[in-house]
Design an enzyme around this catalytic site. Structure first.
Site, PDB file in Angstrom:
ATOM      1  N   LYS A 256      -9.638   1.986  -2.538  1.00  0.00           N
ATOM      2  CA  LYS A 256     -10.031   1.552  -1.194  1.00  0.00           C
ATOM      3  C   LYS A 256     -11.432   2.049  -0.882  1.00  0.00           C
ATOM      4  O   LYS A 256     -11.746   3.234  -1.027  1.00  0.00           O
ATOM      5  CB  LYS A 256      -9.030   2.062  -0.155  1.00  0.00           C
ATOM      6  CG  LYS A 256      -9.263   1.486   1.241  1.00  0.00           C
ATOM      7  CD  LYS A 256      -8.164   1.918   2.204  1.00  0.00           C
ATOM      8  CE  LYS A 256      -8.332   1.240   3.559  1.00  0.00           C
ATOM      9  NZ  LYS A 256      -7.292   1.657   4.522  1.00  0.00           N
TER      10      LYS A 256
ATOM     11  N   CYS B  48      -5.137  -2.788   3.283  1.00  0.00           N
ATOM     12  CA  CYS B  48      -4.876  -2.637   4.714  1.00  0.00           C
ATOM     13  C   CYS B  48      -6.082  -2.988   5.571  1.00  0.00           C
ATOM     14  O   CYS B  48      -6.472  -4.148   5.682  1.00  0.00           O
ATOM     15  CB  CYS B  48      -4.391  -1.211   4.988  1.00  0.00           C
ATOM     16  SG  CYS B  48      -3.532  -1.042   6.578  1.00  0.00           S
TER      17      CYS B  48
ATOM     18  N   GLU C  16       0.835  -1.197   0.000  1.00  0.00           N
ATOM     19  CA  GLU C  16       0.000   0.000   0.000  1.00  0.00           C
ATOM     20  C   GLU C  16       0.878   1.258   0.000  1.00  0.00           C
ATOM     21  O   GLU C  16       1.828   1.355   0.770  1.00  0.00           O
ATOM     22  CB  GLU C  16      -0.879  -0.016   1.258  1.00  0.00           C
ATOM     23  CG  GLU C  16      -1.675   1.259   1.497  1.00  0.00           C
ATOM     24  CD  GLU C  16      -2.279   1.299   2.896  1.00  0.00           C
ATOM     25  OE1 GLU C  16      -3.187   2.122   3.108  1.00  0.00           O
ATOM     26  OE2 GLU C  16      -1.850   0.518   3.769  1.00  0.00           O
TER      27      GLU C  16
END
Length: 519
Positions: A336, A386, A275
């Site tokens: 995301k 994440c 990320e």
């Protein structure tokens, strides 16, 4: 538990105060952190839940039961997320304020357990329930519902949910059917049954525990998904780049050069970096830098996943991954979706708090809830970034709806930046979460992170290959994609809702029948 009766002439022991019950519950909740990775003492969790239930059952009022539940939840959350005190000072918040923020967060999170145990105490009082009905039907159901609520209310905070402790216990067999919250419910039933071992119903309690755990073991033998296509050769890059260097303009050139060198060092079917491994927008990168990855992909036949921010306008940007492949005319993109409050978006009314901190890329645009997978040869790779890894129901929904978006994914990929959490329990706990996602979906999970865990997990939740934490390196491995749907992919948490609802209904019917018999 059975209390010894006072002998004639012997003064009876004074009842335990609510404060002392709260203290016991808080200590039990705090001790539960040892049931999770890296400690892995999962039987301890059953004991701590049993202590919670015992203190709630012995509380002398609904309010006292709720306070005991809050104390347990507070201790559980404070030790479970104490590593956040490492993160907040990195953003400029003084350590004292960081601890104050974590205490306030734990006060709030403890409220979920308070409502659950208060509701259980109220139901037991209103329905005049026996110990069996309270321990096996009401308390576990309320506990499971509170965990699920904690996982979605106000965007949710499902870290350290009870089920994660059992990714290596026989209860792991329930993951493909009931998910992580369902495992937490089974664990709570086990805890309630353990209390009944102290009563006359010990034979029935032992039989129930045996049935549940044998059922979990039996479910572990079921192959819910099947291999599809050819295995992929993968290379996962772990940069171990210090955060002080990652966002420092004086070191950006070294960061870009490291990842370019690591990615292009050797071909593979799939190569992934963490990320925001490239912490610049494409418009800010040196001329030709991104093109070099595309040229390598076409020349070597490799598919490449780059973690980086992407901007759609001067005010709209996202935490994303960019996918490059030889046959793609346009790069693949995943944005995301489940953003972190304060770190990636600013909740209404809390700008004053985020202004105290200096958070890079701190006010992002949310991606779509359902996004297509990245086609790599005859496999389809579904990324998540994440914190999204902690929301199993959202990943299951992506898989369930995949056929309408270019095909159901056969592999999961998590890219993460966990250096924010230092050398804390957050790293192995993140790995435990990844293992649970594999168990729930019957699919391998690849994890590419900056400091670890960088791993390949098979469809049964077992780590097949890994890099040492906090060391730079490239993990090369082979991974087999899997197709098919587990019951959890199909039903997500709805089966758990049905079972806990049935459990509460059974308790109510039991109370009605008892009342009718008494009349």
């Amino acid at each position: 538990m059975r209390l010894r009766r006072a002998r004639p002439g012997e003064p009876s022991a004074p009842p335990r105060s609510t404060r002392s019950r709260m203290l016991i519950a808080a200590l039990a909740g705090a001790a539960s952190v040892f049931s999770f990775a890296p400690f892995g003492w999962w039987p301890l969790q059953l004991l701590t839940l049993a202590i919670l239930f015992y203190q709630v059952l012995r509380a002398n009022s609904v309010k006292a039961g709720a306070l005991v539940g809050w104390a347990f939840g507070f201790g559980w959350c404070l030790t479970g997320v104490h590593w956040l005190t490492i993160v907040l000072p990195r953003f400029g918040l003084p350590p004292a304020l960081a601890w104050a923020a974590i205490v306030l967060l734990s006060v709030y999170l403890g409220g979920h357990c308070a409502l659950a145990m208060g509701a259980a105490a109220w139901l037991r009082q209103r329905w005049v329930l026996s110990l069996q009905a309270a321990n096996l039907l009401v308390l576990p159901a309320c506990w499971a519902i509170s965990e699920w609520t904690r996982g979605w209310l106000f965007t949710g905070f499902p870290w350290a949910s009870a089920g994660y402790a059992h990714n290596v216990s026989p209860l792991a067999g329930f993951a493909p059917v009931l998910g992580v919250y369902g495992i937490g419910w089974i664990a709570a039933i086990t805890a309630g049954a353990l209390l009944l071992l102290m009563h006359r119903t010990r034979k029935g309690a032992l039989a129930l525990i045996g049935a549940l755990w044998l059922g979990g073991f039996g479910l572990q033998q079921v192959q819910w998904t099947e291999a599809v296509g050819k295995p992929l050769a993968v290379r996962l890059v772990q940069g171990n780049i210090a955060l002080s260097d990652k966002f420092n303009p004086d070191h950006l050139g070294q960061t870009l050069a490291y990842y370019q060198s690591a990615v292009t060092a050797a071909p593979a079917d799939l190569i992934a970096i963490p990320e925001t491994g490239l912490p610049l927008f494409p418009q800010q990168m040196p001329t030709g830098y991104l093109d070099s990855y595309g040229q390598f992909a076409r020349r070597s036949g490799s598919a490449i996943v780059l973690g980086m921010p992407l901007a759609d306008s001067p005010t709209r940007y996202s935490n994303s991954v960019l996918g490059l492949a030889p046959a793609l005319a346009k790069p693949y993109r995943y944005d995301k979706h489940h953003l972190v409050p304060f770190g990636e978006f600013i909740p209404m009314g809390f700008r004053w708090f985020t202004d105290l901190m200096n958070i890079p890329l701190g006010d992002q645009t949310r991606g779509e809830a359902l996004q297509r997978a990245f086609a790599v040869k005859d496999q389809r790779v579904l990324p998540n970034i994440c914190y999204e890894n902690a929301f199993g129901e959202e990943i299951a929904a992506q898989l369930r709806n995949g056929s309408a978006r270019g095909g159901e994914a056969t592999l999961l990929l998590n890219v993460a930046e966990l250096a924010w959490y230092g050398e804390s329990v957050a790293i192995p706990q993140h790995l435990q979460i990844s293992q649970m996602r594999s168990l729930e979906t019957g699919r391998p999970m690849l994890s590419a992170t900056n400091t670890g865990p960088t791993v390949v997990i098979d469809a049964r939740g077992q780590v097949q290959a890994s890099l040492p934490y906090y060391q730079a390196g490239v993990l090369a491995a082979s991974v087999q994609g899997m197709s098919g749907r587990t019951p959890y992919i199909v039903m997500q948490n709805y089966l758990l809702f049905a079972l806990t609802g049935t459990s509460l209904l059974a308790a109510w019917l039991w109370s009605r029948r008892k009342a009718a018999a008494a009349a």
